[in-house]
Design an enzyme around this catalytic site. Sequence first.
Site, PDB file in Angstrom:
ATOM      1  N   ASN A  33       0.808  -1.223   0.000  1.00 20.39           N
ATOM      2  CA  ASN A  33       0.000   0.000   0.000  1.00 20.39           C
ATOM      3  C   ASN A  33       0.841   1.273   0.000  1.00 20.39           C
ATOM      4  OD1 ASN A  33       0.263  -1.163   2.862  1.00 20.39           O
ATOM      5  ND2 ASN A  33      -0.102   1.003   3.235  1.00 20.39           N
ATOM      6  N   THR A  34       2.142   1.124   0.201  1.00 24.66           N
ATOM      7  CA  THR A  34       2.969   2.337   0.266  1.00 24.66           C
ATOM      8  C   THR A  34       4.419   1.995  -0.077  1.00 24.66           C
ATOM      9  OG1 THR A  34       3.549   4.210   1.709  1.00 24.66           O
ATOM     10  CG2 THR A  34       3.473   2.068   2.749  1.00 24.66           C
ATOM     11  N   GLY A  35       5.250   3.035  -0.206  1.00 22.64           N
ATOM     12  CA  GLY A  35       6.697   2.855  -0.342  1.00 22.64           C
ATOM     13  C   GLY A  35       7.119   1.954  -1.495  1.00 22.64           C
ATOM     14  N   TYR A 185      15.792  -4.823  14.449  1.00 23.83           N
ATOM     15  CA  TYR A 185      15.558  -4.695  12.997  1.00 23.83           C
ATOM     16  C   TYR A 185      16.657  -5.431  12.228  1.00 23.83           C
ATOM     17  CZ  TYR A 185      15.015  -2.538   8.378  1.00 23.83           C
ATOM     18  OH  TYR A 185      14.854  -2.332   7.018  1.00 23.83           O
TER      19      TYR A 185
END
Length: 301
Positions: A33-35, A185
């Site tokens: 949905n993004t990026g 991360y």
Amino acid sequence: HFQTLKRVNLTPGGVCKSAARLDGKTVLITGANTGIGKETALDLAVRGARVIMACRDVEKGEEAAASIRASYSQAQVEVRELDLADTCSIRAFAQQFLREVNHLHILINNAGVMMCPYTKTIDGFEMHIGVNHLGHFLLTSLLIGLLKRSAPARIVVVSSLAHNFGWIRFHDLHSQGSYNSGLAYCQSKLANVLFARELARRLKGTSVTVNSVHPGTVNSDLTRHSTLMTIFFTVFSMFLKTPREGAQTTIYCAVAEELHSISGKHFSDCTPAFVAPQGRSEETARRLWDVSCELLAIEWD
Ligand SMILES: NC(=O)c1ccc[n+]([C@@H]2O[C@H](COP(=O)([O-])OP(=O)(O)OC[C@H]3O[C@@H](n4cnc5c(N)ncnc54)[C@H](OP(=O)(O)O)[C@@H]3O)[C@@H](O)[C@H]2O)c1
């Protein structure tokens, strides 16, 4: 002039030069949905693929799909709900997918979280390892049969240069002893590299390939959980790749003709890239595979 200089010199990066068409092919992209995921979806839709955008927020997904259709009116894009922080959602998604979609030629494990405060997924996994690695591990295991039946097929795992700074803390995978969001991360992105390599080894002879990718440093929403990173990305935004530039290596691994039999490799800027020693350890990769199966209560040989 400055914009040109920036493009030419400061954000060099590979461009996927392949003109490969994907008519009749089905693609699944997580976090589309993004990026980077959204730009990947647009590019592959323009190549003629049916693109399924797996998003945790369907409303945001539909907005992204509408903007893709606005850019390319013939885009065959559809949104389905998938929350990688919830194994029930992953299983429900896969069940419906297997019922309704007959082929899967390209799976792109793109969704990710970075440097969020200590949180756990619904199943009690630390969020980074839970979403970035374990969620995609489960999803891939549920769809691998379909990928094999659709072969030749490709899997692209979006990892990061950050894998260089990670190690797999088998004694405390969920950072319960101590938590550092940056290291969590990095651990999850190392897990992405190890997963791609171990899966490639297990897929030998199947015509399903899997490679991992570092997209570059990309101006996206990824920094949303870290004020410091958001400031850093804002100040240095002119030196960062746009999401479209950041999507190039993923697209390259998904479509480039010359990669049809290449598997278990890591790419950046549309070329083979360095993998840290801890990302090349077969022993760690196998151990992570076994631990992942155990945590998810699945058998995957
Ligand atoms: N940007 C960089 O510089 C950079 C560098 C190296 C690697 N990467 C990797 O590139 C990938 C894409 O990142 P990006 O830069 O495009 O970031 P982004 O704009 O923040 O996109 C991340 C996507 O993942 C989705 N997502 C997060 N948690 C999810 C969950 N539980 N279930 C399903 N989807 C979830 C997000 O959905 P919502 O919008 O609903 O949150 C969003 O669609 C990530 O794997 C990231 O680690 C990025």
